[in-house]
Design an enzyme around this catalytic site. Structure first.
Site, short mmCIF file in Angstrom:
data_model
loop_
_atom_site.label_atom_id
_atom_site.label_comp_id
_atom_site.label_asym_id
_atom_site.label_seq_id
_atom_site.Cartn_x
_atom_site.Cartn_y
_atom_site.Cartn_z
N CYS A 7 2.11 6.04 44.63
CA CYS A 7 0.80 5.43 44.57
C CYS A 7 0.26 5.27 46.00
CB CYS A 7 0.82 4.11 43.81
SG CYS A 7 0.74 2.64 44.81
N GLU A 8 -0.99 5.67 46.18
CA GLU A 8 -1.52 5.69 47.54
C GLU A 8 -1.84 4.30 48.08
OE1 GLU A 8 -4.89 8.28 47.44
OE2 GLU A 8 -6.27 6.70 46.87
N HIS A 9 -1.84 3.31 47.21
CA HIS A 9 -2.13 1.96 47.68
C HIS A 9 -0.91 1.25 48.26
CE1 HIS A 9 -5.77 1.88 44.75
NE2 HIS A 9 -6.06 2.45 45.90
N HIS A 10 0.27 1.58 47.74
CA HIS A 10 1.48 0.87 48.18
C HIS A 10 2.59 1.79 48.66
CE1 HIS A 10 -0.56 -1.77 45.24
NE2 HIS A 10 -0.25 -2.72 46.10
N HIS A 22 4.39 1.87 37.08
CA HIS A 22 4.13 1.79 38.51
C HIS A 22 5.03 0.74 39.17
CE1 HIS A 22 0.18 4.05 38.71
NE2 HIS A 22 0.50 4.05 37.43
N GLN A 63 -3.22 7.34 39.55
CA GLN A 63 -2.94 7.98 38.26
C GLN A 63 -4.21 8.56 37.64
OE1 GLN A 63 -0.36 5.82 35.53
NE2 GLN A 63 -1.32 6.82 33.80
N CYS A 87 4.71 -0.59 41.90
CA CYS A 87 3.92 -1.62 42.56
C CYS A 87 3.52 -2.73 41.58
CB CYS A 87 2.69 -1.04 43.27
SG CYS A 87 1.52 -0.21 42.20
#
Ligand code: ZN
Length: 215
Positions: free
Chosen positions: A101-104, A170, A142, A172
């Site tokens: 995931c590109e956020h975490h 996920h 996603q 995260c």
């Protein structure tokens, strides 16, 4: 104290390097290694202790592997098509995938279900699995991953329609933040005839979810 460990140029070579690099730029292993050393120091660890000595190099190799999709064009897997009169839904169900995931920068893992209704052109099923993998091995959301798979199939195979459904857990969400282990995110991208025609969509969804009596 900052430490500078000797580089291990041979061991740092990952098999990922053997892949075409025309797409995107090569992985800068040294840069990842020094960043990982910084993270270790920032969380109060000693990068020189035995268990951590090789960690920056291991993390660099692992990031290269987990982002291998940056250095390829996943659509290239759909370039070899077969002309075929088959005009029923083709489904590849439960393709396992993992992504970051590109956020975490934490993994999300799950399964993809990809169906399409051909319009004279079909592709080997393994190629669809490779397409999913190629887009998954990038920093992703996603929702975007789902769209990219469906769009690539629409543009490369030009079928009557396609449905792509992703179900994933996920990290995260399960190991941090709201900590809801077991919760799954489900995303779908529906294109072409499946968007307009309710009966076709129901038929494809029945195949995907095994409620058609054909499983
Ligand atoms: Zn996340």
């Amino acid at each position: 104290m900052r430490s500078h460990l000797p580089a291990h140029p041979i061991r740092d070579k990952s098999p990922v390097d053997a892949m075409p690099t025309a797409y995107g730029q090569a992985v800068d292993y040294e840069r990842i290694k020094s960043a990982v050393r910084e993270i270790l120091l920032a969380i109060g660890e000693d990068p020189n202790r035995e268990g951590l000595r090789e960690t920056p190099a291991r993390v660099a190799r692992s990031f290269a592997e987990l982002t291998a999709g940056n250095r390829m064009d996943p659509r290239s897997f759909l370039k070899t098509v077969f002309c075929e009169k088959y005009n029923q839904v083709v489904l590849l169900r439960s393709i396992p995938f993992h992504s970051l995931c590109e956020h975490h920068l934490l993994p999300f893992t799950g399964h993809a279900h990809v169906a399409y209704l051909p319009h004279g052109r079909v592709v080997g099923l393994s190629k669809i699995a490779r397409l999913v993998e190629g887009f998954a091995l990038r920093l992703q959301l996603q929702e975007r991953l789902t769209d990219q798979i469906a769009d690539a199939i629409m543009e490369e195979l030009r079928p009557r329609g396609t449905i792509c459904i992703l179900e994933a857990t996920h990290a995260c969400m399960t190991i941090r933040g709201v900590r809801k282990p077991g919760s799954k995110m489900i995303t779908s991208a529906i294109r072409g005839i499946f968007q307009k025609n309710h009966a076709s969509r129901s038929e494809a969804l029945a195949l995907i979810y095994g409620t058609s009596g054909l499983q």
